[in-house]
Motif scaffolding. Structure first.
Motif, PDB file in Angstrom:
ATOM      1  N   PHE A  16       0.873  -1.168   0.000  1.00 56.21           N
ATOM      2  CA  PHE A  16       0.000   0.000   0.000  1.00 56.21           C
ATOM      3  C   PHE A  16       0.908   1.215   0.000  1.00 56.21           C
ATOM      4  CE2 PHE A  16      -2.890  -3.066   2.035  1.00 56.21           C
ATOM      5  CZ  PHE A  16      -3.958  -2.949   1.167  1.00 56.21           C
ATOM      6  N   GLU A  40      -0.614 -11.634  14.354  1.00 59.60           N
ATOM      7  CA  GLU A  40      -0.941 -10.484  15.184  1.00 59.60           C
ATOM      8  C   GLU A  40      -1.768  -9.477  14.392  1.00 59.60           C
ATOM      9  OE1 GLU A  40       3.339  -9.696  16.112  1.00 59.60           O
ATOM     10  OE2 GLU A  40       2.507  -9.489  18.129  1.00 59.60           O
ATOM     11  N   LYS A  45      -3.533 -10.653   7.474  1.00 64.94           N
ATOM     12  CA  LYS A  45      -4.546 -11.686   7.246  1.00 64.94           C
ATOM     13  C   LYS A  45      -5.681 -11.175   6.360  1.00 64.94           C
ATOM     14  CE  LYS A  45      -5.310 -12.026  11.683  1.00 64.94           C
ATOM     15  NZ  LYS A  45      -4.407 -11.005  12.222  1.00 64.94           N
ATOM     16  N   GLU A 168     -12.749 -13.141  11.495  1.00 59.49           N
ATOM     17  CA  GLU A 168     -13.183 -12.739  12.837  1.00 59.49           C
ATOM     18  C   GLU A 168     -14.696 -12.701  12.969  1.00 59.49           C
ATOM     19  OE1 GLU A 168     -10.935  -9.793  14.815  1.00 59.49           O
ATOM     20  OE2 GLU A 168      -9.143 -10.256  13.662  1.00 59.49           O
ATOM     21  N   SER A 401      -5.171  -2.008  10.225  1.00 56.59           N
ATOM     22  CA  SER A 401      -5.888  -3.281  10.307  1.00 56.59           C
ATOM     23  C   SER A 401      -6.965  -3.158  11.378  1.00 56.59           C
ATOM     24  CB  SER A 401      -4.924  -4.403  10.652  1.00 56.59           C
ATOM     25  OG  SER A 401      -4.672  -4.416  12.037  1.00 56.59           O
ATOM     26  N   GLY A 402      -7.943  -4.055  11.313  1.00 63.95           N
ATOM     27  CA  GLY A 402      -9.091  -3.993  12.215  1.00 63.95           C
ATOM     28  C   GLY A 402      -8.688  -3.883  13.673  1.00 63.95           C
TER      29      GLY A 402
HETATM   30  N1  LIG Z   1      -6.098   0.255   2.545  1.00 61.07           N
HETATM   31  C1  LIG Z   1      -4.907   0.253   3.179  1.00 61.07           C
HETATM   32  N2  LIG Z   1      -4.014   1.253   2.988  1.00 61.07           N
HETATM   33  C2  LIG Z   1      -2.815   1.242   3.615  1.00 61.07           C
HETATM   34  N3  LIG Z   1      -2.411   0.286   4.456  1.00 61.07           N
HETATM   35  C3  LIG Z   1      -3.242  -0.736   4.695  1.00 61.07           C
HETATM   36  C4  LIG Z   1      -4.532  -0.806   4.072  1.00 61.07           C
HETATM   37  N4  LIG Z   1      -5.149  -1.929   4.496  1.00 61.07           N
HETATM   38  C5  LIG Z   1      -4.287  -2.528   5.337  1.00 61.07           C
HETATM   39  N5  LIG Z   1      -3.146  -1.826   5.460  1.00 61.07           N
HETATM   40  C6  LIG Z   1      -1.979  -2.200   6.283  1.00 61.07           C
HETATM   41  O1  LIG Z   1      -1.656  -3.526   5.991  1.00 61.07           O
HETATM   42  C7  LIG Z   1      -1.258  -4.221   7.148  1.00 61.07           C
HETATM   43  C8  LIG Z   1      -2.015  -5.518   7.253  1.00 61.07           C
HETATM   44  O2  LIG Z   1      -3.370  -5.256   7.529  1.00 61.07           O
HETATM   45  P1  LIG Z   1      -4.468  -6.390   7.676  1.00 61.07           P
HETATM   46  O3  LIG Z   1      -5.790  -5.694   7.773  1.00 61.07           O
HETATM   47  O4  LIG Z   1      -4.306  -7.375   6.591  1.00 61.07           O
HETATM   48  O5  LIG Z   1      -4.084  -7.047   9.067  1.00 61.07           O
HETATM   49  P2  LIG Z   1      -4.791  -8.252   9.835  1.00 61.07           P
HETATM   50  O6  LIG Z   1      -3.810  -9.340   9.909  1.00 61.07           O
HETATM   51  O7  LIG Z   1      -6.098  -8.553   9.245  1.00 61.07           O
HETATM   52  O8  LIG Z   1      -4.947  -7.634  11.297  1.00 61.07           O
HETATM   53  P3  LIG Z   1      -6.173  -7.707  12.359  1.00 61.07           P
HETATM   54  O9  LIG Z   1      -5.943  -8.907  13.181  1.00 61.07           O
HETATM   55  O10 LIG Z   1      -5.964  -6.468  13.180  1.00 61.07           O
HETATM   56  O11 LIG Z   1      -7.441  -7.692  11.617  1.00 61.07           O
HETATM   57  C9  LIG Z   1      -1.476  -3.286   8.308  1.00 61.07           C
HETATM   58  O12 LIG Z   1      -0.244  -2.795   8.752  1.00 61.07           O
HETATM   59  C10 LIG Z   1      -2.305  -2.161   7.757  1.00 61.07           C
HETATM   60  O13 LIG Z   1      -1.949  -0.940   8.342  1.00 61.07           O
END
Ligand SMILES: Nc1ncnc2c1ncn2[C@@H]1O[C@H](COP(=O)(O)OP(=O)(O)OP(=O)(O)O)[C@@H](O)[C@H]1O
Ligand SMILES: [Mg+2]
Lengths: 508, 312
Positions: A16, A40, A45, A168, A401-402
């Motif tokens: 991104f 984490e 994910k 989730e 991320s969420g």
């Molecule tokens: N649209 C976006 N623009 C910029 N960065 C993003 C975007 N979406 C996600 N990220 C970044 O990508 C990384 C991974 O995010 P992701 O949502 O896949 O994490 P996750 O494993 O699902 O976490 P969680 O358990 O908190 O849901 C994070 O560091 C997030 O900040």
């Protein structure tokens, strides 16, 4: 044919705006297995899933689904290929009816026109199968988060899918609902359908997943059979170092003898609250346990001035109070971090720093002008304290991320340094490591004299942190546990029967 | 279902009041078939536009180009009566569809906010209408006598524009309630991201909403031309706001996702009735008329919101 994998993703990369969040990740799922994707907050994910379902485009890598290479360009294509998804963000439409939310995009038709009667009928049946008996013609937004989640689940299992993804899906469900969901997952599995399951609740993983893949910082750590791992091993793979003091259940209760801070007596409101009592001392952490609908959130909303009470009284520091607006409650030193953070908490286009200080502008302003350095300093403090994974204080919150979004909202309320804070499911959707840090922080602030009301569906969280646990049942007090009495068994039996099974605690 | 019927109650009560009270005050002058047809014919064009506007607003959009489209359609229609009545009716509607498609493309593909996109299109379309007419009114050809039927004729004793409105209303009511396309409008307005994730074709369906609005505006322009016997490049000025007002008064939320074309009918009726009543009063200065109109619209909307809040 003869391929034992329903899904094979190879060398998937994604950035991104120059920040690489996925590094050549390989990920595969066998036919008819339940596969967990672990990592984490911010591990990548959800991003991996969104690449699979065509919401994001990938920078590199290939996707084989059911033996064929696919390039899903949007959600519809992925759906057509046989991938059904429940996204982490609420992905339903509040203004439409429950039934329509289940069927939109693939309506039942008669003579070319939508057959509402059939849709309502089928929706009712489907939800009944999930143990939910609600009016499906009412708009979705009139129901709470848990029911909305069940509706999303109903929608996802309706599609003729070969792979069902649940990002989730259980985070807002209580134990009974999770059980129902797991039964459904087992049924899907028996039909040869694969399930990709994401959750930060480890017991769930060990109960339902056959195998799992761990991601860390966007890279693949490994693929394992769940049975081959202990909880501790799994956690250390996720966080990248030893997990010694993270998974243990360690009690920290203290005998709090400070003066009485908040007293609530005989609160009645609507049909949910039928006469509730509660006392909290200065610096005490009181837990609220109970099933969904037991009145935990409702009580918090009444205390905070969001909902009206019909009867009963609230005292703070011995003086009766009545808040007509949350702003009054905040002015009185109260803070409320609500469970519905997705809807109520996030201002998507503002930065992390702004999102944190929005409820506490005074703190970061001088003569009514916002002092940016101060604002950033506060944000920085919390980014470190609870490990918010971000590129900096000025990143927009919608790009986190969420789990990291939730941490920001939590930081907002914690940074206010209130006298009393209500935390409604504070660690929902938050990874094990950060969970521990948040819990540490809660105990830290309580040691400073801040009183905490901790609403949680996770018994372990209550056991680890609370000085006292008040169990609610059907809008009434079912009993109170303190110190050593706070055990999973005691809480469960109070919830179920209103009594503690063997000796020990008594309700008062 | 019953609940749905009750929900539109608020504005229909307002309509009842707007019919009963003037009937008592003005008697036959107001409460007569002639006057009823007058009101209905008056509102048929704004009605058509408002139906399209409802679709657009349901997606949380807006279309400011409808008034200009009416003008262009009207002058095109007048010019083409020289050639054939058939062309005079269909070409302007096609022009409307084309303008709608341009709106749809700019909004859904180029992702420009509807307000700005349609404002730009409005200016351009109005400009075209000026250029091709030299800002002069164009009369309908004398050889095209049958063309007048569209705007002035009757079928089974009912004015034809009213019949057209009724037909479009029934069809669009059905579309909104009983087709995937219609429901997707609600989904998009309710939560565009969620709609996308549900596999709804957001861009395509949004664009179709603008195309429909363009088509109905074109049709309204043809009717206007037929009624007046001329196409005027200045006609339709401010109609976009009348249509938006009718949609809002009817109870469709400007934020999208909630409402419907039958609700809009009530909004159109309310504004038409108010206009008619002010007209009957006679000798009222037109500026005063506007103030009164504004005040009444405000009152109706406040009542609307009140009843809606109670229902939800
Ligand atoms: N649209 C976006 N623009 C910029 N960065 C993003 C975007 N979406 C996600 N990220 C970044 O990508 C990384 C991974 O995010 P992701 O949502 O896949 O994490 P996750 O494993 O699902 O976490 P969680 O358990 O908190 O849901 C994070 O560091 C997030 O900040
Ligand atoms: Mg995620």
């Amino acid at each position: 044919m003869g391929n034992e994998y329903i899904l094979e993703m190879k060398g998937i990369s994604k950035s991104f705006s120059s920040v690489k969040v996925l590094h050549e990740v390989d990920f595969r799922i066998k036919k008819g297995e339940v596969h967990a994707l672990m990592g984490e907050n911010g591990a990548g994910k959800s991003t991996l899933i969104k690449i699979l379902t065509g919401i994001y485009s990938r920078d590199g890598g290939t996707i084989l689904f059911d033996g064929k290479e696919i390039h899903p360009a949007d959600a519809l294509e992925a759906q057509k290929a046989g991938i059904s998804t429940i996204y982490q963000e609420i992905s339903l439409i509040g203004q439409l009816s429950v039934a329509e939310n289940i069927y939109i995009g693939r309506e039942i038709k008669k003579h070319g026109a939508i057959d509402w009667k059939a849709i309502n009928e089928k929706s009712r049946e489907l939800l009944a199968g999930l143990g939910l008996d609600i009016d499906v013609t009412k708009v979705l937004s009139s129901y709470g988060t848990a029911i909305q989640q069940m509706v999303a689940i109903a929608r996802s299992i309706l599609i003729d899918a070969k792979l069902v993804i649940m990002d989730e899906a259980t985070s807002s469900l209580d134990d009974d609902e999770v059980k129902i969901l797991f039964n459904i997952i087992r049924k899907l599995k028996a039909q040869g359908i694969s399930v990709l399951f994401i959750s930060h609740r480890l017991p769930e993983i060990f109960e339902i997943a056959d195998s799992l893949t761990v991601l860390k910082d966007g890279s693949l750590v490994g693929e394992y059979r769940t049975a081959d791992l202990t909880r501790k091993e799994l956690v250390s793979k996720m966080i990248g170092h030893d997990a010694e003091n993270i998974v243990e259940v360690k009690r920290t209760y203290r005998k709090v003898s400070g003066e009485e801070y908040l007293k609530v007596s005989d609160i009645q409101s609507g049909i949910k609250l039928k006469g509730l009592n509660l006392t909290i001392h200065r610096g005490e952490i009181v837990g609220l346990a109970g099933l969904l609908g037991a009145g935990r959130t409702e009580l918090a909303r009444v205390i905070f001035g969001i909902d009206r009470k019909d009867k009963g009284e609230i005292w703070i520091d011995g003086k009766p109070v009545e808040f007509k607006l949350p702003a009054h409650a905040i002015g009185h030193g109260l803070a409320f971090c609500s469970e519905d953070r997705k809807v109520e908490g996030i201002i998507p286009n503002l930065t992390i720093a702004e999102n944190i200080s929005i409820a506490n502008m005074k703190e970061v302003s001088r003569f009514g002008v916002i002092h940016h350095a101060k604002q950033r300093a506060v944000a920085k403090e919390y980014i470190e304290k609870i490990r918010i994974k971000t590129t900096g204080t000025d990143q927009k919150i919608k790009n986190l991320s969420g789990g990291n979004q939730q941490k920001v909202i939590l930081a907002r309320w914690l940074s206010m340094k209130p006298d009393f804070i209500i935390l409604d499911e504070p660690t929902r959707g938050i990874d094990v490591g950060a969970k521990k840090e948040i819990e540490d922080l809660i105990r830290e602030i309580s040691a400073e004299g801040i009183s905490v009301l901790l609403i949680s569906s996770e018994f372990e969280e209550l056991i680890r942190n609370c000085d006292r646990v008040e169990v609610l049942r059907d809008g009434k007090n079912a009993g109170c546990l303190r110190g050593e009495e706070i055990t999973e068994n005691n809480i469960m039996s109070l919830i179920a029967t209103g009594k503690v099974e063997t000796g020990g605690g008594q309700s008062e | 279902m019953l609940k749905n019927k009750l929900k539109i109650g608020g504005s229909w009560i307002a309509i009842l009041v707007l019919i009963v009270v003037p009937s008592i005050i003005y008697g036959d002058k107001f409460f007569s078939t002639t006057n009823a047809f007058n009101v209905l014919r008056q509102m048929s064009m704004i009605g058509l536009i408002s139906i399209g506007m409802t679709c657009v607003i349901l997606t949380a959009g807006i279309d400011l180009s409808v008034g200009a489209t009416v003008a262009l359609a009207a002058v095109l229609s007048a010019m083409l009566t020289e050639k054939s009545v058939f062309l005079a009716i269909f070409v302007p509607v096609l022009a409307g569809i084309f303008i709608g498609a341009v709106n749809g493309f700019i909004i859904a593909r180029l992702k420009i906010v509807p307000f700005i996109a349609t404002l730009a299109v409005q200016m351009a379309v109005r400009g075209i209408a000026y250029i091709i007419t030299d800002i002069k009114s164009i009369s309908v050809s004398e050889h095209a006598a049958s063309f007048a039927i569209l705007g002035r004729g009757y079928l089974y004793g009912i004015p034809i524009p009213v019949l057209i409105l009724a037909l479009v209303l029934v069809i669009m009511g059905f579309v909104c309630q009983r087709t995937s396309f219609g429901r997707s409008l609600y989904a998009i307005g309710g939560n565009e991201d969620a709609a996308k994730m549900m596999g709804i074709k957001v861009a395509r369906n949004k664009a179709i909403a603008y195309v429909l609005t363009g088509a109905f505006s074109g049709l309204a322009g043809v009717i206007l031309c037929s009624r007046l016997g001329a196409g005027q490049p200045l006609s339709g000025t401010g109609w976009e706001m009348d249509a938006v007002a009718a949609v809002a008064i009817g109870g469709t939320l400007l934020s999208g996702g909630v409402g419907g074309v039958w609700k809009t009918l009530s909004g159109v009726l309310i504004t038409a009735l108010i206009g008619n009543i002010i007209n009957l009063q006679g000798n009222v200065n037109t500026y005063v008329q506007q103030i009164v109109m504004g005040a009444i619209v405000l009152v109706v909307i406040i009542i609307q919101r009140r009843t809606q809040m109670k229902e939800s």
